[in-house]
Motif scaffolding. Structure first.
Motif, PDB file in Angstrom:
ATOM      1  N   ILE A  13       0.840  -1.205   0.000  1.00 19.46           N
ATOM      2  CA  ILE A  13       0.000   0.000   0.000  1.00 19.46           C
ATOM      3  C   ILE A  13       0.871   1.250   0.000  1.00 19.46           C
ATOM      4  CG2 ILE A  13      -1.614   1.350   1.399  1.00 19.46           C
ATOM      5  CD1 ILE A  13      -2.914  -1.318   2.210  1.00 19.46           C
ATOM      6  N   ASN A  14       1.913   1.265   0.822  1.00 19.03           N
ATOM      7  CA  ASN A  14       2.786   2.436   0.883  1.00 19.03           C
ATOM      8  C   ASN A  14       3.562   2.632  -0.412  1.00 19.03           C
ATOM      9  OD1 ASN A  14       2.007   3.261   3.401  1.00 19.03           O
ATOM     10  ND2 ASN A  14       3.624   2.143   4.459  1.00 19.03           N
ATOM     11  N   VAL A  15       4.025   1.550  -1.031  1.00 19.67           N
ATOM     12  CA  VAL A  15       4.746   1.674  -2.301  1.00 19.67           C
ATOM     13  C   VAL A  15       3.806   2.193  -3.386  1.00 19.67           C
ATOM     14  CG1 VAL A  15       5.812   0.300  -4.149  1.00 19.67           C
ATOM     15  CG2 VAL A  15       6.556   0.019  -1.795  1.00 19.67           C
ATOM     16  N   ALA A  16       2.557   1.727  -3.402  1.00 20.96           N
ATOM     17  CA  ALA A  16       1.594   2.205  -4.394  1.00 20.96           C
ATOM     18  C   ALA A  16       1.308   3.693  -4.199  1.00 20.96           C
ATOM     19  CB  ALA A  16       0.309   1.390  -4.301  1.00 20.96           C
ATOM     20  N   VAL A  17       1.157   4.121  -2.957  1.00 13.62           N
ATOM     21  CA  VAL A  17       0.872   5.533  -2.688  1.00 13.62           C
ATOM     22  C   VAL A  17       2.080   6.400  -3.038  1.00 13.62           C
ATOM     23  CG1 VAL A  17       0.423   7.187  -0.829  1.00 13.62           C
ATOM     24  CG2 VAL A  17      -0.909   5.097  -0.993  1.00 13.62           C
ATOM     25  N   ILE A  18       3.274   5.931  -2.709  1.00 11.35           N
ATOM     26  CA  ILE A  18       4.478   6.701  -3.052  1.00 11.35           C
ATOM     27  C   ILE A  18       4.631   6.787  -4.567  1.00 11.35           C
ATOM     28  CG2 ILE A  18       7.010   6.624  -2.979  1.00 11.35           C
ATOM     29  CD1 ILE A  18       6.744   5.566  -0.110  1.00 11.35           C
ATOM     30  N   GLY A  19       4.336   5.687  -5.259  1.00 15.75           N
ATOM     31  CA  GLY A  19       4.393   5.709  -6.724  1.00 15.75           C
ATOM     32  C   GLY A  19       3.395   6.687  -7.315  1.00 15.75           C
ATOM     33  N   LEU A  20       2.177   6.691  -6.791  1.00 14.44           N
ATOM     34  CA  LEU A  20       1.173   7.650  -7.264  1.00 14.44           C
ATOM     35  C   LEU A  20       1.567   9.082  -6.935  1.00 14.44           C
ATOM     36  CD1 LEU A  20      -2.206   5.863  -6.476  1.00 14.44           C
ATOM     37  CD2 LEU A  20      -1.271   6.438  -8.724  1.00 14.44           C
ATOM     38  N   ALA A  21       2.141   9.305  -5.767  1.00 14.20           N
ATOM     39  CA  ALA A  21       2.546  10.656  -5.379  1.00 14.20           C
ATOM     40  C   ALA A  21       3.685  11.148  -6.264  1.00 14.20           C
ATOM     41  CB  ALA A  21       2.963  10.679  -3.919  1.00 14.20           C
ATOM     42  N   ALA A  22       4.585  10.259  -6.641  1.00 15.18           N
ATOM     43  CA  ALA A  22       5.728  10.662  -7.457  1.00 15.18           C
ATOM     44  C   ALA A  22       5.340  10.895  -8.908  1.00 15.18           C
ATOM     45  CB  ALA A  22       6.825   9.609  -7.368  1.00 15.18           C
ATOM     46  N   THR A  23       4.405  10.111  -9.431  1.00 15.06           N
ATOM     47  CA  THR A  23       4.077  10.217 -10.851  1.00 15.06           C
ATOM     48  C   THR A  23       2.886  11.126 -11.132  1.00 15.06           C
ATOM     49  OG1 THR A  23       2.725   8.206 -10.713  1.00 15.06           O
ATOM     50  CG2 THR A  23       5.024   7.956 -11.381  1.00 15.06           C
ATOM     51  N   CYS A  24       1.874  11.074 -10.278  1.00 14.39           N
ATOM     52  CA  CYS A  24       0.638  11.812 -10.552  1.00 14.39           C
ATOM     53  C   CYS A  24       0.484  13.063  -9.707  1.00 14.39           C
ATOM     54  CB  CYS A  24      -0.571  10.913 -10.331  1.00 14.39           C
ATOM     55  SG  CYS A  24      -0.578   9.463 -11.381  1.00 14.39           S
ATOM     56  N   GLY A  25       1.394  13.326  -8.811  1.00 16.50           N
ATOM     57  CA  GLY A  25       1.283  14.504  -7.962  1.00 16.50           C
ATOM     58  C   GLY A  25       0.140  14.403  -6.964  1.00 16.50           C
ATOM     59  N   LEU A  26       0.049  13.289  -6.284  1.00 14.82           N
ATOM     60  CA  LEU A  26      -0.992  13.050  -5.289  1.00 14.82           C
ATOM     61  C   LEU A  26      -0.871  14.077  -4.165  1.00 14.82           C
ATOM     62  CD1 LEU A  26      -3.160  10.785  -4.993  1.00 14.82           C
ATOM     63  CD2 LEU A  26      -1.584   9.651  -3.462  1.00 14.82           C
ATOM     64  N   PRO A  27      -1.957  14.743  -3.778  1.00 19.51           N
ATOM     65  CA  PRO A  27      -1.868  15.738  -2.697  1.00 19.51           C
ATOM     66  C   PRO A  27      -1.492  15.087  -1.359  1.00 19.51           C
ATOM     67  CG  PRO A  27      -4.044  15.790  -3.745  1.00 19.51           C
ATOM     68  CD  PRO A  27      -3.291  14.670  -4.338  1.00 19.51           C
ATOM     69  N   LEU A  28      -0.938  15.892  -0.487  1.00 17.15           N
ATOM     70  CA  LEU A  28      -0.467  15.388   0.804  1.00 17.15           C
ATOM     71  C   LEU A  28      -1.607  14.827   1.635  1.00 17.15           C
ATOM     72  CD1 LEU A  28       1.896  15.004   2.710  1.00 17.15           C
ATOM     73  CD2 LEU A  28       1.453  17.283   3.605  1.00 17.15           C
ATOM     74  N   TRP A  29      -2.736  15.477   1.676  1.00 16.56           N
ATOM     75  CA  TRP A  29      -3.846  15.017   2.494  1.00 16.56           C
ATOM     76  C   TRP A  29      -4.349  13.649   2.024  1.00 16.56           C
ATOM     77  CZ3 TRP A  29      -8.599  13.968   0.413  1.00 16.56           C
ATOM     78  CH2 TRP A  29      -8.868  14.491  -0.850  1.00 16.56           C
ATOM     79  N   LEU A  30      -4.301  13.407   0.713  1.00 19.59           N
ATOM     80  CA  LEU A  30      -4.726  12.117   0.194  1.00 19.59           C
ATOM     81  C   LEU A  30      -3.709  11.017   0.531  1.00 19.59           C
ATOM     82  CD1 LEU A  30      -7.128  10.973  -1.269  1.00 19.59           C
ATOM     83  CD2 LEU A  30      -5.973  11.412  -3.431  1.00 19.59           C
ATOM     84  N   SER A  31      -2.430  11.382   0.555  1.00 18.00           N
ATOM     85  CA  SER A  31      -1.388  10.423   0.965  1.00 18.00           C
ATOM     86  C   SER A  31      -1.558  10.024   2.426  1.00 18.00           C
ATOM     87  CB  SER A  31      -0.007  11.036   0.751  1.00 18.00           C
ATOM     88  OG  SER A  31       0.202  11.330  -0.593  1.00 18.00           O
ATOM     89  N   VAL A  32      -1.836  11.023   3.272  1.00 20.97           N
ATOM     90  CA  VAL A  32      -2.048  10.744   4.694  1.00 20.97           C
ATOM     91  C   VAL A  32      -3.306   9.896   4.882  1.00 20.97           C
ATOM     92  CG1 VAL A  32      -2.550  11.801   6.933  1.00 20.97           C
ATOM     93  CG2 VAL A  32      -0.790  12.778   5.459  1.00 20.97           C
ATOM     94  N   LEU A  33      -4.347  10.215   4.147  1.00 21.65           N
ATOM     95  CA  LEU A  33      -5.587   9.451   4.228  1.00 21.65           C
ATOM     96  C   LEU A  33      -5.383   8.002   3.772  1.00 21.65           C
ATOM     97  CD1 LEU A  33      -8.632   9.718   4.891  1.00 21.65           C
ATOM     98  CD2 LEU A  33      -8.981  10.140   2.451  1.00 21.65           C
ATOM     99  N   SER A  34      -4.601   7.810   2.717  1.00 19.87           N
ATOM    100  CA  SER A  34      -4.349   6.446   2.248  1.00 19.87           C
ATOM    101  C   SER A  34      -3.483   5.678   3.246  1.00 19.87           C
ATOM    102  CB  SER A  34      -3.698   6.465   0.875  1.00 19.87           C
ATOM    103  OG  SER A  34      -2.416   7.038   0.959  1.00 19.87           O
TER     104      SER A  34
END
Length: 142
Positions: A106-127
């Motif tokens: 789950i953390n690797v998927a979220v980090i990958g999305l944050a790095a490639t798609c510019g996932l907002p911080l609040w959504l990263s914390v929520l995930s």
């Protein structure tokens, strides 16, 4: 794979040299690795055997403090509960490994999305919190 089991039961103190011969079995065999040695004792005179075995189990009811310290596990119930304790330990190990892999994926998927798609911080914390809830829910699974 090929598993070998050697069981010495109802041994007495004079039989301990036979039990100590199992140490030779703990040495690596040709291409198969060492034989895992487990010792279950009542704790009266079993400190050396408990300490030298891969897994040492002592009964709390009759064990002395020295044997409890030398053992890997302490059973607080009768010896008939040993198979259940082994089953619970295997399930717990499998559950810990599953939860670890689940949380890491789950953390690797979220980090990958944050790095490639510019996932907002609040959504990263929520995930991350959602991943924690998923791991907790998996731990409650029977």
């Amino acid at each position: 794979a090929d598993k070998q089991r050697i069981i010495l039961a109802h041994t007495w103190p004079q039989d301990e040299p036979r039990a100590q011969d199992l140490e030779q079995s703990m040495l690596p065999r040709a291409g198969r690795g060492p034989l895992v040695v487990g010792f279950v004792g009542d704790g009266l005179n079993d400190c050396p055997a408990l300490a030298s075995a891969h897994v040492g189990i002592v009964l709390q009811e009759v064990g002395t403090q020295a044997t409890v310290d030398a053992a890997s596990a302490v059973l607080q119930v009768d010896i008939d509960q040993l198979p259940a304790a082994v089953t619970i330990a295997r399930r717990a190990r499998r559950l810990v490994l599953t939860n670890l892999l689940l949380a890491l994926s789950i953390n690797v998927a979220v980090i990958g999305l944050a790095a490639t798609c510019g996932l907002p911080l609040w959504l990263s914390v929520l995930s991350d919190s959602g991943g924690l809830l998923v791991v907790l829910a998996n731990s409650l699974w029977p």
